[in-house]
Design an enzyme around this catalytic site. Structure first.
Site, PDB file in Angstrom:
ATOM      1  N   THR A 237      32.811  57.153  50.531  1.00 12.66           N
ATOM      2  CA  THR A 237      33.117  57.716  49.308  1.00 12.66           C
ATOM      3  C   THR A 237      33.703  56.916  48.341  1.00 12.66           C
ATOM      4  O   THR A 237      34.512  56.018  48.553  1.00 12.66           O
ATOM      5  CB  THR A 237      34.245  58.856  49.576  1.00 12.66           C
ATOM      6  N   CYS A 329      45.043  32.449  48.804  1.00  8.80           N
ATOM      7  CA  CYS A 329      44.894  32.685  50.112  1.00  8.80           C
ATOM      8  C   CYS A 329      45.268  31.880  51.117  1.00  8.80           C
ATOM      9  O   CYS A 329      45.216  31.850  52.187  1.00  8.80           O
ATOM     10  CB  CYS A 329      43.034  33.055  50.211  1.00  8.80           C
TER      11      CYS A 329
HETATM   12  N1  PLP Z   1      35.848  34.552  44.872  1.00  7.98           N
HETATM   13  C1  PLP Z   1      36.909  34.023  44.316  1.00  7.98           C
HETATM   14  C2  PLP Z   1      36.178  32.864  43.545  1.00  7.98           C
HETATM   15  C3  PLP Z   1      38.138  34.274  44.214  1.00  7.98           C
HETATM   16  O1  PLP Z   1      38.949  33.690  43.375  1.00  7.98           O
HETATM   17  C4  PLP Z   1      38.467  35.594  44.873  1.00  7.98           C
HETATM   18  C5  PLP Z   1      40.061  35.998  44.812  1.00  7.98           C
HETATM   19  O2  PLP Z   1      40.898  35.453  44.513  1.00  7.98           O
HETATM   20  C6  PLP Z   1      37.413  36.272  45.849  1.00  7.98           C
HETATM   21  C7  PLP Z   1      36.270  35.973  45.761  1.00  7.98           C
HETATM   22  C8  PLP Z   1      37.773  37.355  46.494  1.00  7.98           C
HETATM   23  O3  PLP Z   1      37.881  38.501  45.554  1.00  7.98           O
HETATM   24  P1  PLP Z   1      38.814  39.860  46.096  1.00  7.98           P
HETATM   25  O4  PLP Z   1      40.012  39.593  45.889  1.00  7.98           O
HETATM   26  O5  PLP Z   1      38.265  40.986  44.877  1.00  7.98           O
HETATM   27  O6  PLP Z   1      38.343  40.173  47.364  1.00  7.98           O
END
Ligand code: PLP
Length: 381
Positions: A237, A329
């Site tokens: 959904t 991250c």
């Molecule tokens: N790709 C890049 C370059 C990003 O900076 C990020 C997020 O920090 C992502 C992918 C992942 O995106 P999302 O946080 O929406 O999963």
């Protein structure tokens, strides 16, 4: 205490206008877009209007837009989706400075499904050299995936250049456009890519929704097995309130992208002037001529400051200032970022990196306050 949020590349606050646009879909208009009654139809209309709007904003066809749960899912969906349709080709080319959403996906394909992955190192200025990609392409190559703009440095790659060659050689080209979306003009036709990824929470909309663009001629496997939503590629959904937020965020960008860019550039100019006047031993990782306007990454030269960026981030946080020491991250793990190492920085220099990423709501006064607190916190040797 005053709070200064300079970590907009990690995530942005939800714009008040976006929140207002979401509210009806969290209250009266709560229908499931697959239902045939009026509640469902209202959700469906919102869903398809948003698809049309995004397609027009990034210059592609509405049927090439698929909603996902965010940028990571969009990237996984495209890369795995096309990899699993391959019958004999096994090679994917990418770069060492991609986001983990790409690198981990490629690792998985390599470890579990015997794909052959080749990662290109960036040049000293952070860009990927097209010649190095071309050198790696062979008869076994079916996909090149290169980020449009790097999330740690903001450096922009000339994707158009790669795309021309790939497309004329029947190789798919995908670009992680999560950071460039809403920060510079993003025109899919002009980039000439087969796949791209967008994320709502980087453009003042809520977390938990994104988009994968898939060129209509590209064959991709189903991403999520379940219902027949998203033209049977992604079951489940749809997150209608978040999609309503994304719609409003894109409407705002359609009106305000130009003025946002002017604003980001003003803040960047001021910050760079401040940094240059305060610090002698600083390396700017975001060259003005080919970086996103809202990201300034800088590293202190090895052995010239008393702390690494983790300590600096904490000192600044105590003062109410939020910046990043690399990508969100990887922060917390206290390892130098893979991007800074790939740029050729020594471990200590890489560990001293600070990323400032501006947003629509930041001010010049905040930049001045940040510079003052940074100067106080650094403890130069
Ligand atoms: N790709 C890049 C370059 C990003 O900076 C990020 C997020 O920090 C992502 C992918 C992942 O995106 P999302 O946080 O929406 O999963």
């Amino acid at each position: 205490m005053k709070k200064i949020y300079f970590d907009n590349a990690s995530t942005t606050p939800v714009d008040k206008r976006v929140l207002d646009a979401m509210m009806p879909f969290l209250t009266d208009d709560f229908g499931n877009a697959s239902s045939i009654h009026t509640f469902g139809k209202r959700a469906k209309v919102l869903l398809e209007d948003t698809r049309d709007l995004i397609a027009s904003f990034i210059n592609c066809k509405p049927k090439e837009i698929y909603f996902t749960g965010g940028g990571t899912e969009a990237i996984n969906s495209f890369i795995k989706g096309v990899a699993f349709t391959q019958t004999n080709k096994k090679k994917i080319i990418s770069s060492a400075i991609e986001h983990m959403a790409v690198l981990e996906t490629l690792d998985y394909l390599k470890e579990r499904f015997m794909f052959n992955v080749s990662l290109i190192q960036p040049e000293e200025n952070g860009v990927i050299n097209p010649d190095k990609v071309l050198e790696q392409i062979d008869d076994d190559t079916f996909l090149v995936t290169l980020m449009h703009a790097n999330n740690e440095t903001g450096v922009i790659n000339d994707i158009k250049k790669f795309a021309e060659f790939c497309r004329s050689n029947s190789i798919l080209i995908h670009s992680d456009t999560v950071q460039s979306f809403g920060k510079i003009k993003l025109d899919i036709k002009e980039l000439n890519v087969d796949g791209a990824a967008l994320s709502a929470h980087k453009i003042y909309a809520p977390k938990g929704v994104g988009v994968v663009y898939i060129r209509d001629s590209v064959k991709a496997d189903k991403f999520l097995h379940g219902g027949s939503q998203e033209r049977s590629l992604r079951g489940g959904t749809e997150n209608i309130p978040a999609i309503a937020g994304l719609k409003k965020a894109v409407e705002i960008l359609s009106e305000e992208l130009e003025s946002d860019i002017v604003h980001y550039k003003k803040l960047r100019y001021l910050l760079l002037e401040e940094l240059k006047s305060i610090f002698e031993y600083i390396h700017i990782n975001s060259p003005e001529e080919n970086s996103l306007p809202n990201i300034v990454s800088f590293s202190f030269e090895k052995n010239k400051i008393k702390f690494d960026s983790e300590t600096l981030l904490m000192k600044l946080d105590i003062k109410g200032i939020a910046v990043s020491g690399g990508s969100a991250c990887t922060s917390g793990s206290h390892q130098p970022s893979h991007v800074m190492l790939a740029l050729g920085h020594e471990r200590d220099t890489a560990l001293s990196t600070i990323r400032v990423s501006f947003g629509r709501f930041n001010t010049t006064d905040e930049v001045l306050e940040f510079s003052k607190e940074l100067k106080n916190s650094v403890g130069l040797l």
